[in-house]
Scaffold this active site. Structure first.
Site, PDB file in Angstrom:
ATOM      1  N   SER A 153      45.149  46.160  35.803  1.00 53.89           N
ATOM      2  CA  SER A 153      44.329  45.487  36.815  1.00 53.89           C
ATOM      3  C   SER A 153      44.341  43.972  36.687  1.00 53.89           C
ATOM      4  CB  SER A 153      42.914  46.041  36.758  1.00 53.89           C
ATOM      5  OG  SER A 153      43.003  47.426  36.943  1.00 53.89           O
ATOM      6  N   ARG A 168      49.579  36.273  36.402  1.00 56.63           N
ATOM      7  CA  ARG A 168      48.665  35.546  35.504  1.00 56.63           C
ATOM      8  C   ARG A 168      47.642  36.539  34.962  1.00 56.63           C
ATOM      9  NH1 ARG A 168      47.359  34.273  40.687  1.00 56.63           N
ATOM     10  NH2 ARG A 168      45.458  35.287  41.392  1.00 56.63           N
ATOM     11  N   ASP A 206      43.721  48.671  39.941  1.00 65.10           N
ATOM     12  CA  ASP A 206      42.537  49.545  40.011  1.00 65.10           C
ATOM     13  C   ASP A 206      41.988  49.695  41.431  1.00 65.10           C
ATOM     14  OD1 ASP A 206      41.678  46.908  39.977  1.00 65.10           O
ATOM     15  OD2 ASP A 206      40.142  47.187  38.446  1.00 65.10           O
TER      16      ASP A 206
HETATM   17  C1  BGC Z   1      42.236  41.187  38.791  1.00 64.76           C
HETATM   18  C2  BGC Z   1      42.532  42.290  39.781  1.00 64.76           C
HETATM   19  C3  BGC Z   1      41.602  43.466  39.554  1.00 64.76           C
HETATM   20  C4  BGC Z   1      40.142  43.003  39.547  1.00 64.76           C
HETATM   21  C5  BGC Z   1      39.162  44.131  39.295  1.00 64.76           C
HETATM   22  C6  BGC Z   1      40.752  40.842  38.799  1.00 64.76           C
HETATM   23  O1  BGC Z   1      40.477  39.922  37.801  1.00 64.76           O
HETATM   24  O2  BGC Z   1      42.980  40.031  39.116  1.00 64.76           O
HETATM   25  O3  BGC Z   1      43.886  42.711  39.685  1.00 64.76           O
HETATM   26  O4  BGC Z   1      41.792  44.408  40.572  1.00 64.76           O
HETATM   27  O5  BGC Z   1      39.978  42.018  38.550  1.00 64.76           O
HETATM   28  O6  BGC Z   1      39.383  44.753  38.066  1.00 64.76           O
END
Ligand code: BGC
Length: 492
Positions: A153, A168, A206
Protein backbone atom coordinates in the site's frame (compact mmCIF):
# COMPACT_ATOMS: atom_id res chain seq x y z
CA UNK A 1 -18.51 32.35 31.13
CA UNK A 2 -15.85 31.39 28.58
CA UNK A 3 -12.34 31.45 30.10
CA UNK A 4 -9.43 32.91 28.12
CA UNK A 5 -8.25 29.33 27.55
CA UNK A 6 -11.54 28.27 25.96
CA UNK A 7 -11.73 31.48 23.95
CA UNK A 8 -8.27 30.77 22.55
CA UNK A 9 -9.11 27.09 21.87
CA UNK A 10 -12.21 28.24 19.99
CA UNK A 11 -10.21 30.74 17.97
CA UNK A 12 -7.73 28.04 16.92
CA UNK A 13 -10.56 25.59 16.20
CA UNK A 14 -12.03 28.09 13.73
CA UNK A 15 -8.84 27.88 11.71
CA UNK A 16 -9.85 24.31 10.95
CA UNK A 17 -13.22 25.32 9.47
CA UNK A 18 -13.71 23.94 5.99
CA UNK A 19 -16.90 25.53 4.71
CA UNK A 20 -19.10 24.55 1.77
CA UNK A 21 -17.55 26.94 -0.75
CA UNK A 22 -14.10 25.47 -0.07
CA UNK A 23 -15.46 21.93 -0.41
CA UNK A 24 -16.87 22.90 -3.80
CA UNK A 25 -13.61 24.48 -4.95
CA UNK A 26 -11.79 21.36 -3.75
CA UNK A 27 -14.05 19.11 -5.82
CA UNK A 28 -13.60 21.16 -8.98
CA UNK A 29 -9.83 21.15 -8.54
CA UNK A 30 -9.79 17.43 -7.77
CA UNK A 31 -11.60 16.72 -11.05
CA UNK A 32 -9.05 18.87 -12.89
CA UNK A 33 -6.07 17.15 -11.27
CA UNK A 34 -7.56 13.71 -11.82
CA UNK A 35 -8.01 14.33 -15.56
CA UNK A 36 -4.45 15.55 -15.74
CA UNK A 37 -3.30 12.36 -13.98
CA UNK A 38 -5.17 10.16 -16.47
CA UNK A 39 -3.38 11.83 -19.36
CA UNK A 40 0.24 11.95 -18.22
CA UNK A 41 2.85 10.78 -15.72
CA UNK A 42 4.41 12.73 -12.85
CA UNK A 43 1.29 14.68 -11.89
CA UNK A 44 0.25 15.47 -8.33
CA UNK A 45 -2.57 12.88 -8.49
CA UNK A 46 -0.85 9.77 -9.80
CA UNK A 47 -4.01 8.03 -11.17
CA UNK A 48 -2.19 4.71 -11.49
CA UNK A 49 -3.60 2.13 -13.92
CA UNK A 50 -3.79 -1.15 -11.98
CA UNK A 51 -4.40 -3.53 -14.91
CA UNK A 52 -7.38 -4.94 -13.03
CA UNK A 53 -10.16 -4.73 -15.59
CA UNK A 54 -13.15 -6.35 -13.90
CA UNK A 55 -14.79 -6.33 -10.49
CA UNK A 56 -15.99 -9.63 -8.99
CA UNK A 57 -19.62 -10.67 -8.69
CA UNK A 58 -19.39 -13.05 -5.73
CA UNK A 59 -19.18 -16.32 -7.65
CA UNK A 60 -15.38 -16.57 -7.69
CA UNK A 61 -13.84 -19.67 -6.09
CA UNK A 62 -10.45 -20.94 -5.01
CA UNK A 63 -7.66 -20.97 -2.42
CA UNK A 64 -5.16 -18.13 -2.54
CA UNK A 65 -2.43 -16.62 -0.41
CA UNK A 66 -2.29 -12.91 0.34
CA UNK A 67 0.21 -10.75 2.18
CA UNK A 68 -0.21 -7.17 3.25
CA UNK A 69 2.51 -4.58 3.77
CA UNK A 70 1.38 -1.04 4.34
CA UNK A 71 0.87 -0.21 7.99
CA UNK A 72 2.41 -1.15 11.29
CA UNK A 73 1.72 -4.88 10.84
CA UNK A 74 2.63 -7.38 8.18
CA UNK A 75 -0.19 -9.84 7.55
CA UNK A 76 -0.05 -13.21 5.86
CA UNK A 77 -3.27 -15.03 5.07
CA UNK A 78 -4.81 -17.76 3.01
CA UNK A 79 -8.28 -17.14 1.66
CA UNK A 80 -10.75 -19.72 0.52
CA UNK A 81 -13.33 -18.08 -1.75
CA UNK A 82 -16.51 -20.16 -1.61
CA UNK A 83 -18.12 -18.70 -4.71
CA UNK A 84 -21.31 -17.63 -2.94
CA UNK A 85 -20.14 -14.17 -1.75
CA UNK A 86 -18.61 -15.77 1.36
CA UNK A 87 -15.05 -16.73 2.19
CA UNK A 88 -12.93 -18.16 5.00
CA UNK A 89 -9.71 -16.54 6.00
CA UNK A 90 -6.80 -17.79 8.09
CA UNK A 91 -4.26 -15.17 9.03
CA UNK A 92 -1.23 -14.29 11.05
CA UNK A 93 -0.07 -10.80 11.89
CA UNK A 94 3.29 -9.53 13.03
CA UNK A 95 4.52 -6.08 13.90
CA UNK A 96 7.23 -4.85 11.54
CA UNK A 97 10.39 -4.02 13.50
CA UNK A 98 10.96 -0.25 13.30
CA UNK A 99 14.49 -0.62 12.02
CA UNK A 100 13.22 -2.59 9.01
CA UNK A 101 10.72 0.17 8.18
CA UNK A 102 13.09 3.06 8.13
CA UNK A 103 16.77 2.26 8.28
CA UNK A 104 17.44 -1.19 6.79
CA UNK A 105 17.88 -2.28 3.18
CA UNK A 106 15.16 -3.63 0.93
CA UNK A 107 16.82 -7.04 1.13
CA UNK A 108 16.42 -7.07 4.92
CA UNK A 109 12.77 -6.11 4.63
CA UNK A 110 11.81 -8.59 1.90
CA UNK A 111 13.75 -11.44 3.55
CA UNK A 112 11.78 -10.73 6.71
CA UNK A 113 8.51 -10.89 4.73
CA UNK A 114 9.46 -14.17 3.04
CA UNK A 115 10.33 -15.71 6.41
CA UNK A 116 6.87 -14.81 7.70
CA UNK A 117 5.30 -16.48 4.65
CA UNK A 118 7.39 -19.59 5.34
CA UNK A 119 6.31 -19.67 8.99
CA UNK A 120 2.67 -19.28 7.94
CA UNK A 121 2.87 -22.11 5.40
CA UNK A 122 4.52 -24.41 7.93
CA UNK A 123 1.73 -23.79 10.43
CA UNK A 124 -1.31 -23.70 8.18
CA UNK A 125 -0.42 -25.55 4.97
CA UNK A 126 2.35 -27.84 6.11
CA UNK A 127 1.33 -30.83 4.03
CA UNK A 128 1.58 -28.88 0.81
CA UNK A 129 4.80 -27.25 1.96
CA UNK A 130 6.46 -30.58 2.84
CA UNK A 131 5.32 -32.19 -0.43
CA UNK A 132 6.88 -29.30 -2.32
CA UNK A 133 10.18 -29.64 -0.46
CA UNK A 134 10.20 -33.41 -1.13
CA UNK A 135 9.57 -32.97 -4.86
CA UNK A 136 12.33 -30.41 -5.02
CA UNK A 137 14.78 -32.76 -3.27
CA UNK A 138 13.88 -35.51 -5.72
CA UNK A 139 14.63 -33.15 -8.56
CA UNK A 140 11.09 -32.92 -10.00
CA UNK A 141 10.40 -30.09 -12.38
CA UNK A 142 6.66 -30.03 -11.81
CA UNK A 143 5.56 -27.28 -9.49
CA UNK A 144 2.36 -26.74 -7.60
CA UNK A 145 2.52 -23.18 -6.51
CA UNK A 146 0.26 -21.03 -4.40
CA UNK A 147 -0.76 -17.88 -6.22
CA UNK A 148 -0.18 -14.93 -3.93
CA UNK A 149 -1.72 -11.47 -4.02
CA UNK A 150 0.75 -8.91 -2.68
CA UNK A 151 -1.00 -5.97 -1.07
CA UNK A 152 1.60 -3.25 -1.06
CA UNK A 153 0.00 0.00 0.00
CA UNK A 154 2.39 2.60 -1.32
CA UNK A 155 2.50 4.49 -4.62
CA UNK A 156 3.76 2.09 -7.28
CA UNK A 157 4.02 2.66 -11.03
CA UNK A 158 2.41 -0.49 -12.38
CA UNK A 159 3.46 -2.16 -15.61
CA UNK A 160 1.15 -5.12 -15.37
CA UNK A 161 -1.01 -6.94 -12.86
CA UNK A 162 2.09 -8.40 -11.17
CA UNK A 163 4.80 -5.84 -11.67
CA UNK A 164 5.42 -2.30 -10.60
CA UNK A 165 8.16 -0.02 -9.35
CA UNK A 166 7.97 1.89 -6.10
CA UNK A 167 7.53 5.63 -6.68
CA UNK A 168 8.01 6.75 -3.08
CA UNK A 169 7.48 5.56 0.46
CA UNK A 170 4.74 7.06 2.66
CA UNK A 171 3.43 6.63 6.23
CA UNK A 172 6.85 6.71 7.90
CA UNK A 173 8.50 3.97 5.80
CA UNK A 174 11.83 4.96 4.31
CA UNK A 175 14.10 2.40 2.67
CA UNK A 176 15.71 4.38 -0.13
CA UNK A 177 17.26 1.47 -2.05
CA UNK A 178 13.79 0.07 -2.86
CA UNK A 179 12.60 3.19 -4.69
CA UNK A 180 12.50 2.60 -8.46
CA UNK A 181 12.59 -1.20 -8.06
CA UNK A 182 9.94 -3.78 -8.91
CA UNK A 183 8.48 -4.75 -5.54
CA UNK A 184 6.98 -8.01 -6.86
CA UNK A 185 10.38 -9.10 -8.15
CA UNK A 186 11.95 -8.20 -4.78
CA UNK A 187 9.39 -10.32 -2.93
CA UNK A 188 9.61 -13.20 -5.44
CA UNK A 189 13.36 -13.32 -5.17
CA UNK A 190 13.23 -13.45 -1.34
CA UNK A 191 10.58 -16.23 -1.62
CA UNK A 192 12.69 -18.19 -4.11
CA UNK A 193 15.71 -17.83 -1.90
CA UNK A 194 13.83 -19.76 0.78
CA UNK A 195 12.50 -22.19 -1.82
CA UNK A 196 8.83 -21.62 -0.99
CA UNK A 197 6.02 -22.95 -3.22
CA UNK A 198 4.67 -19.48 -3.90
CA UNK A 199 4.28 -17.33 -6.99
CA UNK A 200 3.65 -13.60 -6.61
CA UNK A 201 0.71 -13.40 -9.00
CA UNK A 202 -0.66 -9.92 -8.36
CA UNK A 203 0.35 -6.56 -6.98
CA UNK A 204 -2.48 -4.90 -5.12
CA UNK A 205 -3.00 -1.52 -3.49
CA UNK A 206 -5.16 -1.78 -0.35
CA UNK A 207 -7.78 0.50 -1.89
CA UNK A 208 -8.09 -1.79 -4.92
CA UNK A 209 -8.35 -4.76 -2.56
CA UNK A 210 -11.08 -2.92 -0.64
CA UNK A 211 -13.01 -2.25 -3.85
CA UNK A 212 -12.70 -5.89 -4.94
CA UNK A 213 -13.62 -7.28 -1.52
CA UNK A 214 -16.67 -5.04 -1.28
CA UNK A 215 -17.78 -6.02 -4.75
CA UNK A 216 -17.41 -9.72 -3.92
CA UNK A 217 -19.25 -9.60 -0.59
CA UNK A 218 -22.07 -7.23 -1.51
CA UNK A 219 -22.60 -7.60 -5.21
CA UNK A 220 -25.24 -5.33 -6.68
CA UNK A 221 -26.52 -4.70 -10.15
CA UNK A 222 -23.56 -2.52 -10.99
CA UNK A 223 -20.71 -3.61 -8.70
CA UNK A 224 -18.75 -1.31 -6.45
CA UNK A 225 -17.47 2.00 -7.85
CA UNK A 226 -14.99 3.20 -5.23
CA UNK A 227 -12.76 1.57 -2.61
CA UNK A 228 -11.34 4.03 -0.10
CA UNK A 229 -9.05 3.86 2.91
CA UNK A 230 -9.20 6.35 5.76
CA UNK A 231 -6.70 4.79 8.16
CA UNK A 232 -3.01 5.33 8.85
CA UNK A 233 -2.91 6.72 5.30
CA UNK A 234 -5.68 7.69 2.92
CA UNK A 235 -6.30 6.82 -0.71
CA UNK A 236 -8.96 5.61 -3.11
CA UNK A 237 -9.42 3.42 -6.17
CA UNK A 238 -12.28 3.56 -8.63
CA UNK A 239 -13.54 2.03 -11.85
CA UNK A 240 -12.58 4.17 -14.87
CA UNK A 241 -13.42 3.85 -18.57
CA UNK A 242 -10.39 2.60 -20.51
CA UNK A 243 -10.85 5.29 -23.13
CA UNK A 244 -10.33 7.99 -20.47
CA UNK A 245 -6.96 6.58 -19.38
CA UNK A 246 -5.14 8.14 -22.27
CA UNK A 247 -1.68 7.72 -20.76
CA UNK A 248 -2.03 3.92 -21.12
CA UNK A 249 -0.87 4.19 -24.69
CA UNK A 250 2.52 5.42 -23.50
CA UNK A 251 3.11 2.35 -21.32
CA UNK A 252 5.37 -0.01 -23.25
CA UNK A 253 4.23 -3.63 -23.57
CA UNK A 254 1.13 -2.94 -21.48
CA UNK A 255 -0.92 -6.13 -21.50
CA UNK A 256 -4.53 -6.14 -20.28
CA UNK A 257 -7.95 -7.42 -21.07
CA UNK A 258 -10.09 -4.86 -22.90
CA UNK A 259 -13.44 -6.59 -23.00
CA UNK A 260 -15.06 -4.80 -20.04
CA UNK A 261 -13.84 -1.45 -21.39
CA UNK A 262 -12.86 -0.50 -17.82
CA UNK A 263 -9.89 -0.56 -15.51
CA UNK A 264 -9.48 0.18 -11.81
CA UNK A 265 -7.43 3.30 -11.18
CA UNK A 266 -5.46 3.75 -7.97
CA UNK A 267 -5.79 7.51 -7.52
CA UNK A 268 -3.14 7.92 -4.78
CA UNK A 269 -5.27 10.80 -3.55
CA UNK A 270 -3.02 11.22 -0.49
CA UNK A 271 -1.04 13.44 -2.85
CA UNK A 272 -4.01 15.46 -4.08
CA UNK A 273 -3.03 19.11 -4.40
CA UNK A 274 0.56 18.89 -3.19
CA UNK A 275 0.90 22.44 -4.52
CA UNK A 276 -1.75 23.58 -1.98
CA UNK A 277 -3.85 25.46 -4.49
CA UNK A 278 -7.07 24.61 -2.66
CA UNK A 279 -6.24 22.62 0.48
CA UNK A 280 -6.71 24.44 3.78
CA UNK A 281 -3.55 25.12 5.78
CA UNK A 282 -2.97 26.15 9.34
CA UNK A 283 0.33 26.87 11.02
CA UNK A 284 0.13 23.35 12.54
CA UNK A 285 -0.23 21.74 9.10
CA UNK A 286 2.71 23.72 7.79
CA UNK A 287 4.98 22.90 10.72
CA UNK A 288 4.01 19.22 10.67
CA UNK A 289 4.92 19.06 6.99
CA UNK A 290 8.20 20.93 7.37
CA UNK A 291 9.30 18.52 10.12
CA UNK A 292 8.17 15.36 8.28
CA UNK A 293 10.45 13.03 6.29
CA UNK A 294 8.66 13.92 3.04
CA UNK A 295 7.91 17.67 3.03
CA UNK A 296 5.70 18.89 0.21
CA UNK A 297 4.12 15.54 -0.60
CA UNK A 298 1.07 13.59 0.62
CA UNK A 299 -0.43 16.98 1.52
CA UNK A 300 -4.03 15.74 1.44
CA UNK A 301 -3.09 12.68 3.51
CA UNK A 302 -1.37 14.93 6.05
CA UNK A 303 -4.71 16.62 6.74
CA UNK A 304 -6.90 13.54 6.73
CA UNK A 305 -5.29 10.32 7.87
CA UNK A 306 -4.58 8.68 11.19
CA UNK A 307 -0.84 8.94 10.99
CA UNK A 308 -1.13 12.74 11.03
CA UNK A 309 -4.27 13.79 12.93
CA UNK A 310 -2.67 13.04 16.28
CA UNK A 311 0.35 15.13 15.38
CA UNK A 312 -1.78 18.08 14.25
CA UNK A 313 -3.63 17.94 17.56
CA UNK A 314 -0.39 17.61 19.54
CA UNK A 315 0.98 20.75 17.92
CA UNK A 316 -2.20 22.71 18.59
CA UNK A 317 -2.26 21.52 22.23
CA UNK A 318 1.37 22.45 22.68
CA UNK A 319 0.57 25.92 21.40
CA UNK A 320 -2.17 26.28 24.03
CA UNK A 321 0.15 24.83 26.67
CA UNK A 322 2.93 27.28 25.87
CA UNK A 323 0.77 30.31 25.23
CA UNK A 324 -2.64 29.96 26.82
CA UNK A 325 -2.60 28.24 30.20
CA UNK A 326 -3.56 24.74 29.04
CA UNK A 327 -2.67 22.16 31.73
CA UNK A 328 -1.25 24.98 33.90
CA UNK A 329 -3.47 24.69 37.02
CA UNK A 330 -1.47 23.89 40.17
CA UNK A 331 -3.19 20.53 40.60
CA UNK A 332 -2.39 19.45 37.02
CA UNK A 333 0.86 17.73 36.13
CA UNK A 334 2.53 17.28 32.76
CA UNK A 335 5.71 15.22 33.15
CA UNK A 336 8.70 16.51 31.20
CA UNK A 337 8.83 13.24 29.26
CA UNK A 338 5.10 13.40 28.38
CA UNK A 339 4.41 12.45 24.77
CA UNK A 340 2.93 15.94 24.47
CA UNK A 341 6.53 16.99 23.87
CA UNK A 342 7.41 14.24 21.43
CA UNK A 343 6.95 14.43 17.64
CA UNK A 344 4.39 11.80 16.49
CA UNK A 345 3.81 11.13 20.21
CA UNK A 346 0.05 11.42 20.08
CA UNK A 347 -1.80 8.40 18.78
CA UNK A 348 -4.87 9.12 16.68
CA UNK A 349 -6.94 6.79 18.84
CA UNK A 350 -6.87 9.62 21.42
CA UNK A 351 -8.97 11.71 19.02
CA UNK A 352 -11.58 8.95 18.81
CA UNK A 353 -11.65 8.57 22.60
CA UNK A 354 -11.99 12.32 23.17
CA UNK A 355 -14.65 12.83 20.51
CA UNK A 356 -16.57 9.85 21.86
CA UNK A 357 -16.88 11.35 25.36
CA UNK A 358 -20.25 13.06 25.74
CA UNK A 359 -20.54 12.91 29.51
CA UNK A 360 -20.41 16.14 31.57
CA UNK A 361 -17.59 14.80 33.78
CA UNK A 362 -15.56 13.94 30.66
CA UNK A 363 -14.18 10.68 32.11
CA UNK A 364 -12.90 9.30 28.81
CA UNK A 365 -11.04 12.50 28.03
CA UNK A 366 -9.35 12.42 31.42
CA UNK A 367 -8.47 8.75 31.03
CA UNK A 368 -7.13 9.32 27.50
CA UNK A 369 -4.96 12.26 28.60
CA UNK A 370 -3.51 10.11 31.34
CA UNK A 371 -3.01 7.03 29.20
CA UNK A 372 -1.60 8.76 26.12
CA UNK A 373 0.18 11.79 27.58
CA UNK A 374 0.67 10.93 31.27
CA UNK A 375 -1.21 14.12 32.19
CA UNK A 376 -2.78 13.95 35.66
CA UNK A 377 -5.67 15.98 37.05
CA UNK A 378 -6.53 18.18 34.09
CA UNK A 379 -9.18 20.79 34.87
CA UNK A 380 -12.58 20.73 33.21
CA UNK A 381 -11.54 23.67 31.05
CA UNK A 382 -8.43 21.75 29.95
CA UNK A 383 -10.62 18.84 28.90
CA UNK A 384 -13.06 21.14 27.11
CA UNK A 385 -10.21 22.81 25.24
CA UNK A 386 -8.87 19.40 24.16
CA UNK A 387 -12.33 18.47 22.97
CA UNK A 388 -12.85 21.71 21.02
CA UNK A 389 -9.60 21.20 19.11
CA UNK A 390 -10.10 17.47 18.57
CA UNK A 391 -13.58 18.04 17.20
CA UNK A 392 -12.34 20.70 14.80
CA UNK A 393 -9.44 18.61 13.48
CA UNK A 394 -11.53 15.43 13.09
CA UNK A 395 -14.39 17.29 11.44
CA UNK A 396 -12.10 18.97 8.93
CA UNK A 397 -10.59 15.56 8.06
CA UNK A 398 -14.04 14.06 7.49
CA UNK A 399 -15.24 17.01 5.38
CA UNK A 400 -12.04 16.91 3.32
CA UNK A 401 -12.67 13.22 2.72
CA UNK A 402 -15.87 14.14 0.87
CA UNK A 403 -13.83 15.96 -1.78
CA UNK A 404 -12.35 12.98 -3.66
CA UNK A 405 -15.55 10.98 -3.23
CA UNK A 406 -17.74 13.73 -4.69
CA UNK A 407 -15.24 14.33 -7.48
CA UNK A 408 -15.17 10.66 -8.52
CA UNK A 409 -18.96 10.43 -8.34
CA UNK A 410 -19.30 13.45 -10.61
CA UNK A 411 -16.44 12.56 -12.96
CA UNK A 412 -17.69 9.00 -13.60
CA UNK A 413 -21.24 10.23 -14.30
CA UNK A 414 -22.63 7.61 -11.93
CA UNK A 415 -24.91 10.11 -10.21
CA UNK A 416 -26.90 10.39 -13.43
CA UNK A 417 -27.91 6.73 -13.51
CA UNK A 418 -30.80 5.16 -11.63
CA UNK A 419 -28.62 2.72 -9.74
CA UNK A 420 -27.32 2.93 -6.21
CA UNK A 421 -23.64 3.83 -6.23
CA UNK A 422 -21.66 1.60 -3.89
CA UNK A 423 -18.58 2.79 -2.01
CA UNK A 424 -16.50 0.42 0.15
CA UNK A 425 -14.42 2.01 2.91
CA UNK A 426 -11.94 0.73 5.46
CA UNK A 427 -9.43 2.06 7.97
CA UNK A 428 -9.26 3.04 11.63
CA UNK A 429 -10.33 6.65 11.13
CA UNK A 430 -13.58 5.93 9.28
CA UNK A 431 -14.25 2.96 11.51
CA UNK A 432 -13.56 4.45 14.94
CA UNK A 433 -13.72 8.26 14.81
CA UNK A 434 -17.24 9.08 16.00
CA UNK A 435 -19.53 10.46 13.29
CA UNK A 436 -16.81 10.55 10.63
CA UNK A 437 -19.31 9.41 8.02
CA UNK A 438 -21.87 11.93 9.28
CA UNK A 439 -19.51 14.88 8.73
CA UNK A 440 -18.42 13.45 5.41
CA UNK A 441 -22.04 13.13 4.30
CA UNK A 442 -22.81 16.72 5.37
CA UNK A 443 -20.04 17.93 3.08
CA UNK A 444 -21.12 15.65 0.22
CA UNK A 445 -24.61 17.14 0.44
CA UNK A 446 -23.13 20.64 0.09
CA UNK A 447 -21.78 19.73 -3.36
CA UNK A 448 -24.65 20.78 -5.65
CA UNK A 449 -24.19 17.88 -8.11
CA UNK A 450 -24.60 15.42 -5.22
CA UNK A 451 -27.07 17.29 -3.02
CA UNK A 452 -29.58 15.59 -0.72
CA UNK A 453 -30.25 12.98 -3.41
CA UNK A 454 -26.80 11.60 -2.56
CA UNK A 455 -28.05 10.46 0.87
CA UNK A 456 -29.95 7.59 -0.73
CA UNK A 457 -28.10 7.26 -3.96
CA UNK A 458 -24.61 6.79 -2.51
CA UNK A 459 -24.25 3.74 -0.30
CA UNK A 460 -21.15 3.79 1.89
CA UNK A 461 -20.25 0.57 3.66
CA UNK A 462 -17.32 -0.76 5.62
CA UNK A 463 -15.42 -3.35 3.66
CA UNK A 464 -13.18 -5.38 5.92
CA UNK A 465 -10.28 -7.50 4.81
CA UNK A 466 -9.70 -5.87 1.47
CA UNK A 467 -6.03 -6.61 1.75
CA UNK A 468 -6.78 -10.30 2.23
CA UNK A 469 -9.88 -11.13 0.21
CA UNK A 470 -9.33 -8.37 -2.33
CA UNK A 471 -5.76 -9.49 -2.95
CA UNK A 472 -6.94 -13.09 -3.30
CA UNK A 473 -9.51 -11.99 -5.88
CA UNK A 474 -6.89 -10.18 -7.90
CA UNK A 475 -4.51 -13.16 -7.64
CA UNK A 476 -7.40 -15.19 -9.04
CA UNK A 477 -7.84 -12.84 -11.99
CA UNK A 478 -4.08 -12.93 -12.59
CA UNK A 479 -3.86 -16.72 -12.29
CA UNK A 480 -6.31 -17.05 -15.17
CA UNK A 481 -3.51 -15.60 -17.23
CA UNK A 482 -2.03 -18.15 -19.64
CA UNK A 483 1.48 -17.47 -18.46
CA UNK A 484 0.76 -18.88 -15.00
CA UNK A 485 0.78 -22.65 -14.81
CA UNK A 486 -0.16 -25.45 -12.42
CA UNK A 487 -1.91 -23.50 -9.70
CA UNK A 488 -2.47 -25.24 -6.37
CA UNK A 489 -5.53 -27.48 -6.22
CA UNK A 490 -8.37 -24.95 -5.90
CA UNK A 491 -10.58 -26.69 -3.40
CA UNK A 492 -10.67 -26.82 0.36
C1 BGC B 1 -0.37 5.15 0.25
C2 BGC B 1 -1.45 4.46 -0.54
C3 BGC B 1 -2.35 3.66 0.39
C4 BGC B 1 -2.87 4.54 1.53
C5 BGC B 1 -3.75 3.79 2.51
C6 BGC B 1 -0.97 5.95 1.41
O1 BGC B 1 0.04 6.48 2.19
O2 BGC B 1 0.35 6.04 -0.59
O3 BGC B 1 -0.89 3.61 -1.53
O4 BGC B 1 -3.43 3.14 -0.34
O5 BGC B 1 -1.77 5.09 2.22
O6 BGC B 1 -3.07 2.73 3.11
Amino acid sequence: MSSPLLAEATRIAREFDYPADQVQRGVAEYIRQSNEGLAKENTTLSQIPTFVTAVPNGTEKGLYLAVDLGGTNFRVCSVQLHGDTTFSLTQSKIMIPRELMASGTSKDLFTFLARQIEAFLRIHHNEHFEAHQRRRREGHEEEELFDLGFTFSFPVRQYGINSGTLIRWTKGFNIPDAVGHDVCALLQSAIDHLDLPVRVAALVNDTVGTLMARSYTSPGETGTLIGAIFGTGTNGAYVEKLENITKLKHIKDAHYDTHTGEMIINAEWGSFDNQLSVLPSTIYDRDLDADSNNPGIQMFEKRVSGMFLGEILRRALLDLYNNAQLFKATETSVPSDSFLHRQWGLDTSLLSDVEGDTLPQMPKIKAALKEHLAIENPTDDDCKAVKILTHAIGKRAARLSAVPLAAVLIHTGKLDTDDIVDVGVDGSVVEFYPNFEGHLRDALREVPEVGVAGDKKVRIGISKDGSGVGAALIALVASKDETLKNPVEKSS
